[in-house]
Design a protein around this motif. Structure first.
Motif, PDB file in Angstrom:
ATOM      1  N   THR A 101      41.852  34.757  31.520  1.00 16.01           N
ATOM      2  CA  THR A 101      40.552  34.050  31.038  1.00 16.01           C
ATOM      3  C   THR A 101      39.530  33.882  32.316  1.00 16.01           C
ATOM      4  N   HIS A 102      40.087  33.385  33.330  1.00  7.40           N
ATOM      5  CA  HIS A 102      39.402  32.921  34.552  1.00  7.40           C
ATOM      6  C   HIS A 102      39.727  33.893  35.515  1.00  7.40           C
ATOM      7  N   LYS A 103      40.389  34.912  35.604  1.00  9.55           N
ATOM      8  CA  LYS A 103      40.667  35.952  36.381  1.00  9.55           C
ATOM      9  C   LYS A 103      41.151  35.457  37.945  1.00  9.55           C
ATOM     10  N   LEU A 104      42.367  34.968  37.465  1.00  9.06           N
ATOM     11  CA  LEU A 104      43.044  34.223  38.990  1.00  9.06           C
ATOM     12  C   LEU A 104      44.492  34.179  38.747  1.00  9.06           C
ATOM     13  N   ILE A 105      45.188  34.122  39.846  1.00  9.74           N
ATOM     14  CA  ILE A 105      46.672  34.207  39.707  1.00  9.74           C
ATOM     15  C   ILE A 105      47.362  33.380  40.624  1.00  9.74           C
ATOM     16  N   PRO A 106      48.395  32.285  40.554  1.00 13.24           N
ATOM     17  CA  PRO A 106      48.887  31.430  41.406  1.00 13.24           C
ATOM     18  C   PRO A 106      49.436  32.294  42.583  1.00 13.24           C
ATOM     19  N   PHE A 107      49.451  32.245  43.729  1.00 12.75           N
ATOM     20  CA  PHE A 107      49.588  32.579  44.880  1.00 12.75           C
ATOM     21  C   PHE A 107      50.974  32.245  45.748  1.00 12.75           C
ATOM     22  N   VAL A 108      50.800  30.717  46.099  1.00 10.72           N
ATOM     23  CA  VAL A 108      51.653  30.245  47.098  1.00 10.72           C
ATOM     24  C   VAL A 108      51.791  28.480  46.835  1.00 10.72           C
TER      25      VAL A 108
END
Length: 564
Positions: free
Chosen positions: A98-105
């Motif tokens: 929905t928010h166009k994001l992804i956890p990274f570190v």
């Protein structure tokens, strides 16, 4: 400086320049290009950045990098990154999509999250509420973020769960319904998403007596990925045929179609072929990822000397440049990348293809269809009346096409095409065998690229060993290619235990200069042509492969497997 949530409130607002002005100052667009994009934006609406990308003037990476620099936000690479499952568990798929994001570190109690829109405060608040962590904001192009979401959240276990849901259903009629909530629709979507996630170039659905195997060709090697129960085989095949606009009631004859599959923020095209077999219809899908050709020549892996030679060939105002190699050797990628170097605003560019694999801005592309008389030769004859400067012919298959392409190259057109031969020097006698008069070749032929694809060593687990590989010492000594060290494939989680991840190309680039004139006219054989090419500085594909093996990009065994 990377943007953090706790620092945003105290930051002083900046005076932002318009995006177009920043791109102009960075040299990414010209004033005529910007003026045209502004007119198109005014006419069609939307954002200027989207319009510039659609016109082919900039890439999404250019836009994201420009905005990131303006707002002091770090830009990261996520397109091929594997995110750890525990990190993915912090943010739900729905929130990510929905928010166009992804956890990274996650480090020191701070969660770094990649946002397509680094200024989306609502999205940042949503992640903070869901994860209970302080958020550090970085950014990447929207299409890359959405692809990373699909790649990382897609898991084979969910496919098995979906299969169980399909089997436990009361009916399989939903297979032909365009209902995203249907387990069958979701199963087929998951199979396709898994193939894309695994970087497959081909997807094989292979019916057998008791089940159907889904096999993926990754890095040139077929491997089994999923077993589909026989009870739902027909339903899966029917769903794919429906998506490809094929006749689902016809199972006796081969059919060809195309699927446009939504993946990330865009589409992945799949070329679909069906074939009746004794256990049901076999379906093979070629994955056509347009992102694969958004490269520069330097990105393709040419050695410095070969890069100079290919750039010299395609910078000519007219002549014929041919790329040769077997099916699946990357010829199309090389051709499209070469075409991308052409100034398509100042020159008229056409293609004839079977099929059209990738859509190119500012290029008029024509689909060949022999069933209605639209062959390569017929299309080329018509195309030459369209005032072309540059022509890409997908493949020279017959004498008539070869003759027309050669004549076009001699009459002021730059012609790109492919031909099936084993080496660059084999092109010249092959053209003669197809009926091209020898006296035409010195004037028409500019350059020839021979190529193959090799599996690339996984950079996470490759291992360097002292000395020459003992199993190949004799062959390498005969080639004069012994080394003090060699690289080995090991295998790890990142490469699924194969030791390889991705592919690299090896090349030989032949420039047909004046030294070839007499040999072409007198009927010189491949050995003479090779001698002339070597004298002119050409390195062979085998030599290029050995050099890349010594650099740790692949293994000597892989080079010899493909090229010996």
């Amino acid at each position: 400086m990377t943007q953090s949530r706790h620092s945003q409130g105290s930051a002083q607002p900046k005076v932002s320049k318009p995006l177009g002005q920043r791109l102009l100052e960075a040299g990414l667009v010209t004033e005529p290009q910007l003026d045209l994009a502004l007119r198109e934006q005014k006419r069609g609406g939307g954002y200027l950045g989207e319009t510039l990308v659609e016109l082919g003037f900039v890439t999404t990476e250019d836009i994201t990098a420009t905005l990131a620099q303006e707002h002091d936000v770090e830009m990261v690479t996520v397109r091929d990154i594997e995110i750890a499952p525990d990190l993915l568990g912090l943010v739900s798929y729905d929130t990510a999509r929905t928010h166009k994001l992804i956890p990274f570190v996650l480090e020191g109690g701070v969660l770094t999250v990649v946002f397509a829109d680094a200024l989306d405060i609502v999205a940042q608040d949503a992640v903070e509420r869901e994860t209970k962590y302080t958020i550090k904001v970085v950014t990447a192009p929207e299409s890359h973020v959405l692809e990373a979401i699909e790649r990382n959240y897609a898991r084979s276990s969910s496919i098995n769960e979906t299969i169980e849901q399909v089997l436990s259903g009361d009916s399989l009629e939903v297979t032909t319904a365009d209902d995203e909530g249907s387990p069958m629709v979701r199963l087929v979507d998951q199979i396709l998403a898994t193939a894309i996630k695994q970087r497959a170039t081909d997807v094989h659905l292979q019916p057998e007596e008791r089940n159907m195997r889904v096999r993926l060709r990754v890095d040139g090697i077929l491997r089994e990925e999923i077993i589909v129960p026989k009870a739902i085989q027909s339903a899966v095949l029917a769903r794919l045929k429906l998506m490809a606009n094929l006749d689902i009631t016809e199972k006796r004859v081969p059919q060809d179609g195309r699927i446009r599959f939504t993946f990330g923020s865009g589409y992945i095209d799949l070329r679909v072929s069906t074939l009746p077999t004794n256990h049901g219809e076999s379906i093979v899908m070629r994955v056509l990822d347009g992102g694969a050709v958004q490269l520069s020549l330097a990105d393709l892996g040419f050695s410095p000397s070969d890069l100079t030679r290919i750039e010299q060939a395609i910078s000519q105002p007219y002549g014929m440049v041919l790329v040769t190699g077997p099916t699946g050797s990357g010829k199309t990628t090389t051709l499209y990348t070469a075409l991308g170097t052409i100034d398509r605003e100042a020159r008229s560019v056409f293609t004839l293809e079977d099929p059209i694999e990738y859509t190119l801005p500012l290029v008029r592309q024509t689909q060949v269809n022999s069933e209605i008389g639209m062959s390569f030769a017929a299309g080329l004859r018509a195309l030459l009346r369209q005032d072309p400067d540059v022509i890409l012919v997908g493949e020279i298959r017959d004498a008539e096409t070869a003759e027309l392409a050669t004549r076009a190259a001699m009459t002021g057109h730059l012609v790109f095409s492919t031909l099936h031969t084993n080496s660059a020097v084999g092109v010249i006698p092959r053209l003669v065998d197809m009926g091209i008069d020898r006296y035409l070749l010195p004037s028409a032929l500019v350059g020839i690229v021979g190529q193959r694809l090799l599996r690339k060593l996984c950079m996470e687990c490759r291992r360097e060993q002292p000395g020459t590989n003992p199993l190949l010492a004799g062959e390498l000594a005969a080639l004069g290619a012994a080394s003090s060290t060699h690289w080995e494939a090991v295998g790890c989680d990142y490469c699924n235990g194969t030791g390889f991840s991705g592919r690299i190309a090896v090349y030989e680039v032949l420039l047909t200069d004046a030294s070839f004139h007499d040999a072409m006219l007198d009927g010189g054989g491949e050995s003479q042509m090779l001698e002339l090419a070597r004298a002119g500085g050409m390195t062979t594909m085998l030599e290029d492969g050995i050099a890349k093996a010594h650099q740790g990009l692949t293994t000597v065994a892989e080079v010899l497997r493909v090229l010996r």
